[in-house]
Write an enzyme that holds these catalytic residues in place. Structure first.
Site, PDB file in Angstrom:
ATOM      1  N   ASP A   1     -17.554  30.885 -32.430  1.00  0.00           N
ATOM      2  CA  ASP A   1     -17.916  30.251 -31.165  1.00  0.00           C
ATOM      3  C   ASP A   1     -19.426  30.083 -30.986  1.00  0.00           C
ATOM      4  OD1 ASP A   1     -15.274  30.138 -29.483  1.00  0.00           O
ATOM      5  OD2 ASP A   1     -15.271  32.122 -30.371  1.00  0.00           O
TER       6      ASP A   1
ATOM      7  N   ASP B   1     -23.749  30.173 -23.229  1.00  0.00           N
ATOM      8  CA  ASP B   1     -23.161  31.395 -22.684  1.00  0.00           C
ATOM      9  C   ASP B   1     -24.010  32.636 -22.912  1.00  0.00           C
ATOM     10  OD1 ASP B   1     -20.867  30.251 -21.555  1.00  0.00           O
ATOM     11  OD2 ASP B   1     -19.843  30.238 -23.494  1.00  0.00           O
TER      12      ASP B   1
ATOM     13  N   HIS C   1     -14.544  28.618 -17.025  1.00  0.00           N
ATOM     14  CA  HIS C   1     -15.838  28.846 -16.389  1.00  0.00           C
ATOM     15  C   HIS C   1     -15.985  28.014 -15.121  1.00  0.00           C
ATOM     16  CE1 HIS C   1     -17.499  29.822 -20.653  1.00  0.00           C
ATOM     17  NE2 HIS C   1     -17.423  30.954 -19.979  1.00  0.00           N
TER      18      HIS C   1
ATOM     19  N   CYS D   1     -22.363  23.373 -22.751  1.00  0.00           N
ATOM     20  CA  CYS D   1     -22.171  24.576 -23.566  1.00  0.00           C
ATOM     21  C   CYS D   1     -23.065  24.623 -24.799  1.00  0.00           C
ATOM     22  CB  CYS D   1     -20.722  24.671 -24.040  1.00  0.00           C
ATOM     23  SG  CYS D   1     -19.496  24.897 -22.745  1.00  0.00           S
TER      24      CYS D   1
END
Length: 324
Positions: free
Chosen positions: A74, A80, A212, A313
């Site tokens: 990821d 994040d 989120h 992201c």
């Protein structure tokens, strides 16, 4: 979070972007909230390169690219692990335990064996007209921390083991923070963010049925919140409106995923909005087209969306007054 620094006057200003290349392990091992089709890596790589190309080529940002790590499927979702506002960067404690390793890195041999990552960054970026570089280091280092230190940011690390915070749950409006309380972010994480950025109010928003907070909202401009049409998205917006002393304009799009967009204020370009491509979300694209004062840049994100990835992201956007 996406490059939001310097208060209202500088809202959306950005000079640098930190990104991270895609590992092939993402296709089968990345975390995902629901089962679905496998990621097409070749297509995902093309979409990622177009995304980075827009930041670097079309918008003129200095792009610092961390290398992919196959043990961290990821890792492309850099948002994040760091929240940056003005001159301070908060290194988060991601809610998924497997993602906490993304704050460190092991890479292949490098000819600059004796150099720290900071020195390598300075050496790379000192070269004339170099606006993108893949950052490598010959030994284990705290990857994101070193990159942000190279930009002379004040670093705060979230070390409380009771806290979790994903940058995808952090929405900065230029006036205040909204923090989604989700499966990935808890109250303690929100409290540490509030302690870190004391100049801004911080309000929490319950997040249900989405990974989120920014899975269904983002800033589409100064004072303008892009929001999805689902019941959960509209309920979250109502909570934000009730918690804030300020009245925001809203841009409602039919598709929650399309509500995640990237607003930038580029001196040579003006208001810029990266949004999901018409072939992905045609009805939402029509809503964005009504923003006549914005330079609109459609970006496809079909493959990373399969593993809960959104446009915001894949970058940490930072505004620095001067170049390295």
């Amino acid at each position: 979070m996406a490059g939001l620094s310097g208060g209202l006057a500088a809202f959306g200003r950005c000079t640098h972007a930190v990104v991270r290349a895609l590992p092939e392990s993402l296709c089968r091992q990345a975390l995902r909230s629901t089962a679905g089709p496998e990621v097409d890596f070749a297509r995902a790589e093309r979409e990622y390169q177009l995304y980075v190309g827009v930041l670097r080529g079309k918008l003129g940002l200095q792009v610092l690219e961390l290398p992919a790590d196959e043990s961290l499927p990821d890792c492309v979702f850099v948002e994040d692990v760091a929240v940056v506002c003005e001159e301070t960067a908060l290194l988060t404690r991601p809610g998924a335990p497997s993602r906490r390793k993304e704050l460190i890195i092991t890479t292949h041999k490098n000819p600059n064996l004796g150099l720290t990552l900071l020195q390598q960054l300075q050496k790379i970026c000192a070269k004339a007209q170099v606006y993108s570089a893949i950052i490598e280091c010959p030994y284990r280092v705290e990857a994101m921390k070193r990159v942000l230190e190279s930009l002379n940011l004040n670093i705060v690390e979230m070390v409380d083991e009771n806290a979790t915070l994903d940058g995808g749950d952090v929405l900065f409006t230029g006036r205040e923070f909204f923090v989604g309380l989700s499966k990935r972010t808890n109250q303690r994480g929100a409290e540490i963010l509030a302690d870190t950025f004391k100049d801004y109010a911080v309000s929490t928003v319950p997040v249900h049925d989405s990974l989120h907070l920014k899975s269904f909202c983002s800033m589409a401009g100064p004072n303008l919140i892009a929001i999805g049409s689902s019941e959960a998205a509209q309920k979250a917006l109502k909570t934000m409106q009730q918690m804030s002393d300020h009245r925001y304009d809203k841009l409602t799009v039919p598709d929650d995923a399309a509500a995640n967009c990237i607003y930038l204020n580029i001196p040579s370009k003006g208001h810029v909005l990266l949004h999901r491509a018409p072939e992905e979300y045609p009805e939402s694209a029509k809503v964005f087209e009504k923003l006549k004062d914005h330079m609109l840049i459609p970006i496809a994100n079909t493959e990373l969306e399969k593993v809960d990835g959104s446009l915001t992201c894949c970058s940490v956007l930072i505004n620095k007054a001067s170049e390295l």
